[in-house]
Design a protein around this motif. Structure first.
Motif, PDB file in Angstrom:
ATOM      1  N   ILE A  15      17.806  19.508 -13.236  1.00 31.99           N
ATOM      2  CA  ILE A  15      17.127  20.906 -14.298  1.00 31.99           C
ATOM      3  C   ILE A  15      16.531  21.389 -13.058  1.00 31.99           C
ATOM      4  CG2 ILE A  15      14.975  21.987 -15.599  1.00 31.99           C
ATOM      5  CD1 ILE A  15      16.597  20.286 -16.772  1.00 31.99           C
ATOM      6  N   LEU A  16      16.321  21.421 -12.083  1.00 32.93           N
ATOM      7  CA  LEU A  16      15.890  21.581 -10.579  1.00 32.93           C
ATOM      8  C   LEU A  16      16.513  22.683 -10.412  1.00 32.93           C
ATOM      9  CD1 LEU A  16      12.622  19.411  -9.637  1.00 32.93           C
ATOM     10  CD2 LEU A  16      12.891  21.491 -10.325  1.00 32.93           C
ATOM     11  N   SER A  17      18.321  21.499 -10.266  1.00 33.17           N
ATOM     12  CA  SER A  17      19.162  22.138  -9.260  1.00 33.17           C
ATOM     13  C   SER A  17      19.465  23.736  -9.948  1.00 33.17           C
ATOM     14  CB  SER A  17      19.868  20.877  -9.307  1.00 33.17           C
ATOM     15  OG  SER A  17      20.905  20.718 -10.634  1.00 33.17           O
ATOM     16  N   GLY A  18      19.892  23.894 -11.001  1.00 36.79           N
ATOM     17  CA  GLY A  18      19.937  24.850 -12.148  1.00 36.79           C
ATOM     18  C   GLY A  18      21.174  24.278 -13.051  1.00 36.79           C
ATOM     19  N   ARG A  21      20.170  23.754 -18.311  1.00 32.99           N
ATOM     20  CA  ARG A  21      18.552  24.723 -18.396  1.00 32.99           C
ATOM     21  C   ARG A  21      17.914  24.057 -19.647  1.00 32.99           C
ATOM     22  NH1 ARG A  21      17.897  30.180 -21.857  1.00 32.99           N
ATOM     23  NH2 ARG A  21      16.142  30.775 -21.359  1.00 32.99           N
TER      24      ARG A  21
ATOM     25  N   MET B  25      13.559  30.792 -14.678  1.00 27.39           N
ATOM     26  CA  MET B  25      13.587  29.782 -13.413  1.00 27.39           C
ATOM     27  C   MET B  25      15.071  28.711 -13.009  1.00 27.39           C
ATOM     28  SD  MET B  25      13.583  25.805 -13.843  1.00 27.39           S
ATOM     29  CE  MET B  25      14.231  24.606 -13.158  1.00 27.39           C
ATOM     30  N   HIS B  26      15.700  29.173 -14.891  1.00 29.61           N
ATOM     31  CA  HIS B  26      17.302  28.401 -14.374  1.00 29.61           C
ATOM     32  C   HIS B  26      17.517  29.194 -14.026  1.00 29.61           C
ATOM     33  CE1 HIS B  26      20.674  26.188 -15.806  1.00 29.61           C
ATOM     34  NE2 HIS B  26      21.156  27.217 -16.135  1.00 29.61           N
ATOM     35  N   ALA B  29      17.059  28.188  -9.887  1.00 34.38           N
ATOM     36  CA  ALA B  29      17.369  27.259  -9.571  1.00 34.38           C
ATOM     37  C   ALA B  29      19.430  26.954  -9.207  1.00 34.38           C
ATOM     38  CB  ALA B  29      17.227  26.219 -10.840  1.00 34.38           C
ATOM     39  N   GLY B  30      19.595  27.742 -10.107  1.00 33.03           N
ATOM     40  CA  GLY B  30      21.047  28.086  -9.171  1.00 33.03           C
ATOM     41  C   GLY B  30      21.236  28.772  -8.372  1.00 33.03           C
ATOM     42  N   THR B  33      19.942  26.580  -5.617  1.00 28.94           N
ATOM     43  CA  THR B  33      21.357  26.090  -5.055  1.00 28.94           C
ATOM     44  C   THR B  33      22.068  25.906  -4.041  1.00 28.94           C
ATOM     45  OG1 THR B  33      20.128  24.199  -6.777  1.00 28.94           O
ATOM     46  CG2 THR B  33      22.486  24.011  -5.622  1.00 28.94           C
ATOM     47  N   LEU B  39      14.953  23.929  -4.752  1.00 28.29           N
ATOM     48  CA  LEU B  39      13.666  24.159  -5.371  1.00 28.29           C
ATOM     49  C   LEU B  39      13.205  22.359  -5.912  1.00 28.29           C
ATOM     50  CD1 LEU B  39      12.199  26.000  -7.094  1.00 28.29           C
ATOM     51  CD2 LEU B  39      13.799  25.484  -8.969  1.00 28.29           C
ATOM     52  N   CYS B  40      11.913  22.123  -5.748  1.00 29.65           N
ATOM     53  CA  CYS B  40      10.927  20.873  -5.933  1.00 29.65           C
ATOM     54  C   CYS B  40       9.901  20.151  -6.872  1.00 29.65           C
ATOM     55  CB  CYS B  40      10.158  20.087  -4.593  1.00 29.65           C
ATOM     56  SG  CYS B  40      11.456  20.776  -2.763  1.00 29.65           S
ATOM     57  N   ARG B 220      26.138  14.677  -5.531  1.00 26.84           N
ATOM     58  CA  ARG B 220      25.457  15.869  -5.149  1.00 26.84           C
ATOM     59  C   ARG B 220      25.041  15.658  -3.346  1.00 26.84           C
ATOM     60  NH1 ARG B 220      21.642  16.169  -8.887  1.00 26.84           N
ATOM     61  NH2 ARG B 220      22.074  17.475 -10.934  1.00 26.84           N
TER      62      ARG B 220
END
Lengths: 239, 239
Positions: A15-18, A21, B25-26, B29-30, B33, B39-40, B220
């Motif tokens: 979710i946090l890395s995008g 969603r 937020m989404h 986040a992208g 990254t 984004l923590c 990742r």
């Protein structure tokens, strides 16, 4: 009596890395509002033990109910159950009732209940299982924390099993008026209205469509007659 | 050097009531990254002064950058700018540079710059303005907090103005392998792989399609050769 309060913790690096969603928070938000439970806060955090434990401890003290989603599958990055146990100082191991559910489920398809799948039967001591009609592996409730799956279809099904067991307050009623004027024209009269109806929550959500400005004014509260009175006054100012 | 860290605060009752589904937020986040900024955490909170002030204080200490969205319009429920000022003990008033931007913008359409619209020129002392190419009313940066609009088109535009000014770390590279087996079959070998590559983040995201189970395995990290080596080993186990 004020409505019960709730918070949500969405767990998952994706979710946090995008990459993904989240949709679970929006679903839960709507369901809780209908049930008369106020969702006060949602936190999205990564697959990191200390972060999860801290969030669970903080929020379970601050709110009546806490819902988590994500991190209860069979892989190494599924650490939610262990973190919930740690947050409350409970022991955790494969529990017989959960193992039986998984064994019955996998027997049907002739799938081996291996060590990885057995991880999904790790349930903290003292927790109550939450039914998973989609893929069997149960969620659980410990203290006031509901631990649910991250996969949206399973999350939704688990929310449906849990919600009828919660005592809600008076459902929040909302009425919306669309006003085709800029928010800057609406703001003055809206503040007067908000001051006149302190028990109501009055929000303004601007939009821009085909080059024109407008806003949806949403009035929320638990007293229908009060809301209708406020809506009527708003309608007089912006016919 | 580790990558810079970031957090987001999504402000607005409409998100928590389920009326609006947040998309900011989404998006952020992208973007983060890609820029090599981690984004923590993201918090969604309501239009409530104390909650906003507490979240801003906590997160601005804990992370390198904090981004907020929502609550900077002209209506009475837009309290974000005042809360940011309060969080840092800064004074706040209509600022001449922001007023000039609004005055020029509204002059073009012959719209009155009334008291409500002037609220959008309230900027804390010491803050730097953030350009809003969509609807003029600026965002701002105070200390390490970037205060952006909630309307998605404006939020996106403001993120685009801000991101090039941030120094990122090494961009996070990710590779995905789709494995058409249940997560319970994948979990064992995946844990071995995760233990062998402690610098990589290895996640498993299950899906169910046409009645069959599978998972996307996402690896990742910042070292491309290391990721490729891990991907190759994964491909050998699940050809």
């Amino acid at each position: 009596m004020p409505n019960p309060t709730a918070a949500m913790i969405v767990i998952g690096d994706e979710i946090l890395s995008g990459r993904t969603r989240d949709s679970n928070m929006h679903h839960l938000a709507g369901q809780l509002t209908e049930a008369g439970i106020n969702l006060c806060e949602a936190r999205m955090i990564g697959d990191e033990s200390k972060t999860i434990i801290d969030a669970v401890r903080t929020m379970s003290v601050a709110y009546d109910h806490v819902f988590t989603s994500g991190g209860i599958g069979p892989t190494h990055d599924d650490i939610t159950a262990d973190c919930i146990a740690a947050a409350f100082g409970a022991s955790i191991d494969v529990r017989e009732d959960a193992r039986a559910i998984l064994a019955a489920h996998y027997a049907k398809s002739g799938t081996e209940l291996n060590d990885a799948r057995l991880r999904m039967a790790r349930i903290p001591e003292g927790a109550t299982l939450i039914d998973n009609p989609v893929s069997a592996a149960p969620g659980f409730k410990l203290k006031n924390v509901y631990v649910l799956a991250g996969v949206p279809s399973v999350f939704t099904a688990m929310v449906a099993s849990v919600l009828p067991t919660l005592t809600g307050g008076r459902p929040l009623i909302s009425r919306t008026l669309r006003i085709d004027r800029g928010e800057g024209d609406i703001a003055g009269p809206l503040r007067v209205l908000a001051d006149a109806f302190p028990a109501l929550s009055i929000g303004s959500y601007p939009f821009q469509k085909d080059g024109k400005y407008g806003a949806h004014i949403v009035i929320r509260g638990t007293e229908e007659t009060e809301i209708e009175t406020a809506m009527a006054q708003l309608g007089e100012v912006f016919p």
